[in-house]
Scaffold this active site. Structure first.
Site, short mmCIF file in Angstrom:
data_model
loop_
_atom_site.label_atom_id
_atom_site.label_comp_id
_atom_site.label_asym_id
_atom_site.label_seq_id
_atom_site.Cartn_x
_atom_site.Cartn_y
_atom_site.Cartn_z
N CYS A 81 0.88 -1.18 0.00
CA CYS A 81 0.00 0.00 0.00
C CYS A 81 0.91 1.23 0.00
O CYS A 81 1.61 1.48 0.99
CB CYS A 81 -0.90 0.00 1.23
N CYS A 220 -4.95 6.19 -4.26
CA CYS A 220 -4.24 4.90 -4.14
C CYS A 220 -2.81 5.14 -4.63
O CYS A 220 -2.60 5.47 -5.80
CB CYS A 220 -4.95 3.84 -4.98
N1 LIG Z 1 -6.43 -2.23 -2.03
C1 LIG Z 1 -5.06 -2.50 -2.37
C2 LIG Z 1 -4.10 -2.20 -1.29
C3 LIG Z 1 -4.07 -0.75 -0.87
C4 LIG Z 1 -3.45 0.18 -1.91
C5 LIG Z 1 -3.31 1.55 -1.34
N2 LIG Z 1 -4.48 2.30 -1.17
C6 LIG Z 1 -2.17 2.35 -1.93
O1 LIG Z 1 -2.07 3.54 -1.59
O2 LIG Z 1 -1.33 1.80 -2.64
C7 LIG Z 1 -4.90 -3.98 -2.76
O3 LIG Z 1 -5.71 -4.83 -2.32
O4 LIG Z 1 -3.96 -4.29 -3.49
#
Ligand SMILES: N[C@@H](CCC[C@H](N)C(=O)O)C(=O)O
EC number: 5.1.1.7
Length: 279
Positions: A81, A220
């Site tokens: 993340c 993200c």
């Molecule tokens: N939901 C993603 C993991 C989280 C990603 C995050 N928000 C970021 O900032 O990179 C997954 O399940 O891969």
């Protein structure tokens, strides 16, 4: 249980300090904590645990003292993340749990070691270079959008919108459909459009995301890295800097020959005691 709340460009996390790995964190408990009405609310949980004390971090304990045990809001794990890593580092610094050495603070993650630096007021993390590995499609209502599969430690599908479609018009209240043969463990789907040219960067992209395990989020970080890698490929560049505007703000991604820097704000907003919700 003590908690801290923090966010990076609106991607928000509940931070649980658990240095010795004593906490019995379960998917149900994570989902209950992240519930925005019955719990604290968050896109995910960041457990702060010594690398040596967590089975997924122990192999990196010689390189990093701390392991980012990241969970999505539905209680699933993710390998990486990007915003979480930046907020995790903000927490380590502000709480005095770690000090950078020669300006660098290493953190262990399920996707390997990341290295963090202060970037003015912001926090930047160096991750692996995104790998573009397939073409695929995302289904959104009646739309089928072609895209590029990108591995940033976790899986992404980057879909540029065709002319005539507005990012703001997309309905992301439901998960986009995807090809499970290409994404057997699910995927984070980024929808993109070109931004106005900006000084000081090689490209400017607007993005919305539907995250695996957390639904639509305001940002993200790994998604922004995937989007930047696709944007650079589309201008026939291997390296460069792309500004990625998400609903929660701006992230800046720089690809070098062998790494990827993600930079942006990372803030702590609250701290307190959590009465564990009963799932
Ligand atoms: N939901 C993603 C993991 C989280 C990603 C995050 N928000 C970021 O900032 O990179 C997954 O399940 O891969």
């Amino acid at each position: 249980m003590k908690f801290t709340k923090g966010h990076g460009t609106g991607n928000d996390f509940v931070i649980l300090p658990d240095p010795d790995g004593a906490l019995d964190l379960t998917p149900e408990l994570v989902a209950a904590i992240c519930d925005r009405r019955r719990g604290l609310g968050g896109d995910g949980v960041l457990r702060v645990v010594r690398a040596a004390k967590h089975p997924d971090g122990a192999a990196l304990a010689g390189d990093a003292e701390w392991f980012m045990d990241y969970w999505n809001s539905d209680g699933s794990f993710a390998e990486m993340c990007g915003n979480g890593a930046r907020v995790f580092v903000r927490f380590l610094l502000d709480s005095g749990l770690a000090t950078p050495i020669h300006g660098v603070l290493p953190v262990a993650t399920r996707a390997g070691l990341v290295r963090a630096r202060l970037d003015g007021e912001d926090i930047a993390v160096e991750m692996r270079r995104p790998r573009l590995y397939a073409t695929s499609t995302a289904a959104l209502g009646a739309l089928t959008l072609p895209g590029t599969a990108v591995d940033v430690g976790n899986p992404h599908l980057v879909c540029p919108l065709p002319a005539g479609l507005e990012l703001t018009g997309l309905d992301l209240t439901r998960a986009p459909g995807f090809d499970p043969t290409i994404f057997p463990s699910g995927v984070n789907v980024e929808f993109t459009a070109d931004g106005e040219p900006l000084d000081g960067v090689d490209g400017h992209v607007l993005m919305r995301v539907y995250e695996r395990g957390s639904a639509e989020t305001l940002s993200c970080g790994t998604g922004a890295c995937a989007v930047a890698a696709v944007a650079l490929r589309d201008i026939a560049r291997e390296t460069g800097t792309i500004a990625v505007d998400v609903p929660g703000g701006r992230l800046t991604v720089t690809l070098t020959d062998n790494s990827c820097w993600l930079s942006g704000p990372a803030l702590l907003t609250a701290t307190g005691t959590l009465t564990l919700p009963t799932p």
